[in-house]
Design a protein around this motif. Structure first.
Motif, PDB file in Angstrom:
ATOM      1  N   PRO A  41      42.340   0.838   8.734  1.00 38.17           N
ATOM      2  CA  PRO A  41      42.921  -0.233   9.783  1.00 38.17           C
ATOM      3  C   PRO A  41      42.143  -1.482   9.622  1.00 38.17           C
ATOM      4  N   VAL A  42      42.673  -2.523  10.035  1.00 38.68           N
ATOM      5  CA  VAL A  42      42.050  -3.969  10.184  1.00 38.68           C
ATOM      6  C   VAL A  42      40.853  -3.864  11.210  1.00 38.68           C
ATOM      7  N   LYS A  43      39.957  -4.503  10.827  1.00 40.78           N
ATOM      8  CA  LYS A  43      38.730  -4.396  11.788  1.00 40.78           C
ATOM      9  C   LYS A  43      39.161  -4.677  13.264  1.00 40.78           C
ATOM     10  N   GLY A  44      38.796  -3.877  14.242  1.00 38.94           N
ATOM     11  CA  GLY A  44      39.358  -4.077  15.650  1.00 38.94           C
ATOM     12  C   GLY A  44      40.520  -3.659  16.237  1.00 38.94           C
ATOM     13  N   LYS A  45      41.339  -3.282  15.173  1.00 37.96           N
ATOM     14  CA  LYS A  45      42.572  -2.817  15.440  1.00 37.96           C
ATOM     15  C   LYS A  45      43.055  -1.170  15.211  1.00 37.96           C
ATOM     16  N   GLY A  46      41.810  -0.373  15.193  1.00 41.65           N
ATOM     17  CA  GLY A  46      41.976   0.869  15.196  1.00 41.65           C
ATOM     18  C   GLY A  46      40.917   1.627  14.648  1.00 41.65           C
ATOM     19  N   GLU A  47      40.607   2.915  14.901  1.00 38.26           N
ATOM     20  CA  GLU A  47      39.418   3.607  14.636  1.00 38.26           C
ATOM     21  C   GLU A  47      39.092   3.407  13.138  1.00 38.26           C
ATOM     22  N   GLY A  61      38.325   4.922  -5.532  1.00 32.31           N
ATOM     23  CA  GLY A  61      38.742   3.855  -4.804  1.00 32.31           C
ATOM     24  C   GLY A  61      38.010   3.346  -3.719  1.00 32.31           C
ATOM     25  N   GLN A  62      37.038   4.033  -2.954  1.00 32.45           N
ATOM     26  CA  GLN A  62      36.029   3.339  -1.929  1.00 32.45           C
ATOM     27  C   GLN A  62      35.036   2.532  -2.693  1.00 32.45           C
ATOM     28  N   SER A  63      34.495   3.104  -3.654  1.00 32.15           N
ATOM     29  CA  SER A  63      33.486   2.359  -4.307  1.00 32.15           C
ATOM     30  C   SER A  63      33.888   1.082  -5.274  1.00 32.15           C
ATOM     31  N   ARG A  64      35.224   1.373  -5.566  1.00 32.81           N
ATOM     32  CA  ARG A  64      35.605  -0.139  -6.317  1.00 32.81           C
ATOM     33  C   ARG A  64      36.018  -1.135  -5.087  1.00 32.81           C
ATOM     34  N   ALA A  65      36.821  -0.456  -4.046  1.00 32.61           N
ATOM     35  CA  ALA A  65      37.100  -1.441  -2.947  1.00 32.61           C
ATOM     36  C   ALA A  65      35.970  -2.150  -2.441  1.00 32.61           C
ATOM     37  N   PHE A  66      34.819  -1.422  -2.203  1.00 40.51           N
ATOM     38  CA  PHE A  66      33.558  -1.781  -1.781  1.00 40.51           C
ATOM     39  C   PHE A  66      33.204  -3.045  -2.506  1.00 40.51           C
ATOM     40  N   LYS A  67      33.179  -2.699  -3.783  1.00 39.31           N
ATOM     41  CA  LYS A  67      32.530  -3.581  -4.647  1.00 39.31           C
ATOM     42  C   LYS A  67      33.348  -4.942  -4.803  1.00 39.31           C
ATOM     43  N   ASN A  68      34.676  -4.974  -4.488  1.00 44.04           N
ATOM     44  CA  ASN A  68      35.571  -6.040  -4.567  1.00 44.04           C
ATOM     45  C   ASN A  68      35.628  -6.814  -3.216  1.00 44.04           C
ATOM     46  N   LYS A  69      34.880  -5.999  -2.249  1.00 46.61           N
ATOM     47  CA  LYS A  69      34.865  -6.515  -0.741  1.00 46.61           C
ATOM     48  C   LYS A  69      36.144  -6.626  -0.181  1.00 46.61           C
ATOM     49  N   TRP A  70      36.948  -5.725  -0.615  1.00 47.61           N
ATOM     50  CA  TRP A  70      38.152  -5.293   0.140  1.00 47.61           C
ATOM     51  C   TRP A  70      38.075  -4.373   1.466  1.00 47.61           C
ATOM     52  N   ILE A  71      36.939  -3.831   1.482  1.00 47.74           N
ATOM     53  CA  ILE A  71      36.549  -2.730   2.786  1.00 47.74           C
ATOM     54  C   ILE A  71      35.168  -3.167   2.992  1.00 47.74           C
ATOM     55  N   ALA A  72      34.918  -2.596   4.420  1.00 48.14           N
ATOM     56  CA  ALA A  72      33.594  -2.948   4.880  1.00 48.14           C
ATOM     57  C   ALA A  72      33.151  -1.574   5.724  1.00 48.14           C
ATOM     58  N   ASP A  86      32.106   0.159   9.035  1.00 51.77           N
ATOM     59  CA  ASP A  86      32.125  -0.045  10.505  1.00 51.77           C
ATOM     60  C   ASP A  86      31.737   1.035  11.272  1.00 51.77           C
ATOM     61  N   GLY A  87      30.557   1.059  11.845  1.00 54.43           N
ATOM     62  CA  GLY A  87      29.968   2.675  12.539  1.00 54.43           C
ATOM     63  C   GLY A  87      29.877   3.392  11.266  1.00 54.43           C
ATOM     64  N   ASN A  88      30.631   4.673  11.686  1.00 57.83           N
ATOM     65  CA  ASN A  88      30.794   5.902  10.823  1.00 57.83           C
ATOM     66  C   ASN A  88      31.548   5.896   9.711  1.00 57.83           C
ATOM     67  N   GLY A  89      32.563   4.660   9.927  1.00 57.00           N
ATOM     68  CA  GLY A  89      33.708   4.909   8.804  1.00 57.00           C
ATOM     69  C   GLY A  89      34.129   3.440   8.129  1.00 57.00           C
ATOM     70  N   PHE A  90      35.143   3.122   7.570  1.00 58.46           N
ATOM     71  CA  PHE A  90      35.331   2.142   7.014  1.00 58.46           C
ATOM     72  C   PHE A  90      36.763   1.406   7.560  1.00 58.46           C
ATOM     73  N   VAL A  91      36.645  -0.190   7.455  1.00 49.39           N
ATOM     74  CA  VAL A  91      37.808  -0.819   7.959  1.00 49.39           C
ATOM     75  C   VAL A  91      38.094  -1.982   6.640  1.00 49.39           C
ATOM     76  N   ARG A  92      39.314  -2.597   6.906  1.00 48.50           N
ATOM     77  CA  ARG A  92      39.717  -3.501   5.915  1.00 48.50           C
ATOM     78  C   ARG A  92      38.747  -4.713   6.096  1.00 48.50           C
ATOM     79  N   SER A  93      38.525  -5.392   4.913  1.00 48.02           N
ATOM     80  CA  SER A  93      37.702  -6.630   5.111  1.00 48.02           C
ATOM     81  C   SER A  93      38.308  -7.772   4.397  1.00 48.02           C
ATOM     82  N   ALA A  94      39.363  -7.661   3.820  1.00 46.13           N
ATOM     83  CA  ALA A  94      40.145  -8.763   3.208  1.00 46.13           C
ATOM     84  C   ALA A  94      41.475  -8.498   3.597  1.00 46.13           C
ATOM     85  N   GLU A  95      42.229  -9.526   3.556  1.00 45.46           N
ATOM     86  CA  GLU A  95      43.619  -9.604   4.191  1.00 45.46           C
ATOM     87  C   GLU A  95      44.849  -9.165   3.334  1.00 45.46           C
ATOM     88  N   ALA A  96      44.754  -9.759   2.126  1.00 40.07           N
ATOM     89  CA  ALA A  96      45.737  -9.171   1.140  1.00 40.07           C
ATOM     90  C   ALA A  96      45.245  -9.361  -0.291  1.00 40.07           C
TER      91      ALA A  96
END
Ligand code: PHE
Length: 510
Positions: free
Chosen positions: A92-98, A117-128, A130-140
């Motif tokens: 989910p986009v940050k703040g728009k879902g769990e 995927g999670q480790s590469r997306a993290f490295k690319n700064k596409w995800i971040a 948020d608490g216990n889980g992950f959310v999107r950190s890049a738009e497109a």
């Protein structure tokens, strides 16, 4: 092999060169709008180029290139996006879902894709986090890997070159594939028409002057040469070897037969062949003109022979016909090897230490004044065996021949009474020929007469048996030769001599 396709390709290459001078990459060629870049087509092109370059019509270089194809994993990414983009897509986009936890992510995209995927997306700064889980950190985010793979799928390579392909290869998303193609240019004899090249400079070309306008094929120094001509044993020699081995197996020794010219004495007289016998006539025997005669017999032996012919003795009444020394002295080409056997028996009787039992054989040439036909020549070879021992009987002779001919594959024998001036009894030997389905005569045999043996000085109880046959006949049967003139003489096919295999007499005739 020139197929319709290779012929079309040949003229395509020549036409293209004629208008464009060179073809830098044979994969660019197309026949009726269809590309010829496949491996199969490039192989056909190679054949055409080899043929044209042997005529110096074209020159070509082989080019080896590498392209890339997608692996199974690469294909998956090309279709559905990279692991990292798939992870980003389900968040989910940050703040728009769990925010999505790791176990939830694994359920959504599968454990393998989730982890990478999670480790590469993290490295690319596409995800971040948020608490216990992950959310999107890049738009497109731009899915670089999927874009690269699409380009490779379409072009076989990537415009950025090795930096990209190396990395993708390391990730096992693409694999290299080798291609062979050609760069082609005109040769010294370039022409759009293919001329038939001459391979030989002939007498006719020299005489007519046609050689001046002829084009000659280049020597191919890499070609395998003509097979060299080795020697070969004549079929008669191969069969002779077989008979020899049988004689040796049976304990025979070879007699010295290197004496083609013989006196009538040894060839006939000493064997108790009457001087009036028709075989002695010139129509049947070759006499030597120069020197016409030669003989130094041991005088007492000669006298005993004369006496047995003229007056008899040893229980015989003799021929009671005149016996002439002149006739004995005549030189001739021996008509049978039994002349040698006779001389050997005389030696056996008179050797130091006296007579000892002996088994002797010979295989050599004899001569008869015959008109050549399919089964006769004026010369042939005789195979002959003699056995000298005490108390030999006709039964021994039959047993000997059964053993001997059994070893030559002739197991079914018949014996027929016959006549020889020097043997009594005498027998013709017949053998059942399976292939021909009939009895064929294979040998002449007998027990030598006392009129021949006793004048030699052989002890009283000694008997001698013998048999003789031609070497040509079993050879012809073995090799299925119907005309003796194609076995010996100027009509012999030397090629056949080389090709005919060794024989095994014991296998019999088929
Ligand atoms: N000399 C005989 C022939 O020419 C063969 C033979 C040899 C016969 C010995 C009897 C004994 O046919």
């Amino acid at each position: 092999m020139a197929t319709i396709k290779s012929e079309a390709i040949q003229s395509l290459i020549l036409q293209t060169l004629s208008s464009e001078e060179t073809i830098s990459d044979s994969r660019q060629l197309a026949l009726e709008g269809k590309s010829l870049s496949s491996t199969e087509d490039q192989n056909v092109i190679r054949g055409v180029l080899d043929s044209l370059s042997s005529k110096e019509m074209v020159e070509y270089k082989q080019i080896t290139t590498t392209s890339y194809i997608l692996t199974e994993e690469g294909k998956l990414i090309d279709e559905k996006g990279s692991h990292e983009i798939r992870v980003w897509q389900v968040l989910p986009v940050k703040g728009k879902g769990e925010p999505i936890t790791v176990p939830e992510l694994q359920k959504l995209v599968g454990p393998g894709i989730a982890k990478v995927g999670q480790s590469r997306a993290f490295k690319n700064k596409w995800i971040a986090k948020d608490g216990n889980g992950f959310v999107r950190s890049a738009e497109a985010p731009v899915d670089e890997t999927a874009i690269q793979l699409r380009e490779i799928r379409e072009k076989g390579d990537h415009t950025s070159g090795e930096s990209v392909t190396k990395e993708l290869q390391k990730r096992k998303l693409i694999a290299p594939k080798k291609h062979i193609h050609y760069s082609i240019s005109k040769g010294a004899n370039f022409s759009t028409e293919v001329k038939q090249l001459e391979t030989d400079l002939t007498v006719e070309m020299l005489q007519s002057g046609a050689w001046k306008d002829s084009s000659f094929k280049q020597y191919n120094f890499a070609a395998a040469g003509q097979p060299t001509d080795g020697g070969a044993l004549h079929p008669l020699l191969k069969v002779r070897e077989e008979f020899r081995n049988i004689f040796f197996e049976m304990g025979f020794t070879e007699m010295p037969t290197n004496r083609f010219v013989e006196s009538a004495f040894w060839n006939f007289d000493a064997m108790f062949v009457p001087q009036q016998h028709p075989a002695r006539e010139m129509q049947d025997t070759f006499y030597v003109k120069n020197p016409v005669k030669s003989l130094q017999p041991e005088p007492e032996y000669y006298e005993r022979i004369r006496k047995v012919h003229e007056e008899g003795g040893y229980g015989s009444i003799g021929y009671r016909a005149p016996f002439s020394r002149e006739e004995s002295e005549k030189l001739l080409l021996r008509t049978h090897t039994t002349a040698i056997s006779t001389a050997m028996l005389y030696e056996l009787a008179n050797q130091k230490g006296g007579f000892k039992p002996a088994k002797m054989y010979s295989i050599d040439r004899v001569f008869r004044n015959e008109t050549a036909d399919a089964t006769h020549l004026a010369e042939f070879h005789q195979v002959e065996g003699v056995v000298a021992d005490y108390n030999i009987t006709l039964g021994n002779l039959i047993a000997f021949m059964q053993e001997f001919f059994g070893k030559t594959g002739n197991t079914k024998l018949r014996f027929k009474p016959a006549y020889n001036p020097y043997t009594e009894p005498s027998m013709e030997v017949f053998s059942w020929h399976e292939g021909l389905g009939k009895w064929i005569e294979i040998a002449n045999s007998g027990i030598f007469r006392p009129e021949m043996l006793e004048p030699m000085g052989l002890p009283k109880g000694v008997r001698v048996l013998g048999w003789g046959m031609s070497l040509e006949r079993p050879t012809m049967i073995k090799y299925k030769i119907s005309d003796i003139r194609t076995l010996v003489g100027h009509k012999t096919d030397l090629d056949q001599v080389k090709k005919r295999a060794a024989v095994r007499l014991e296998k019999g005739d088929d």
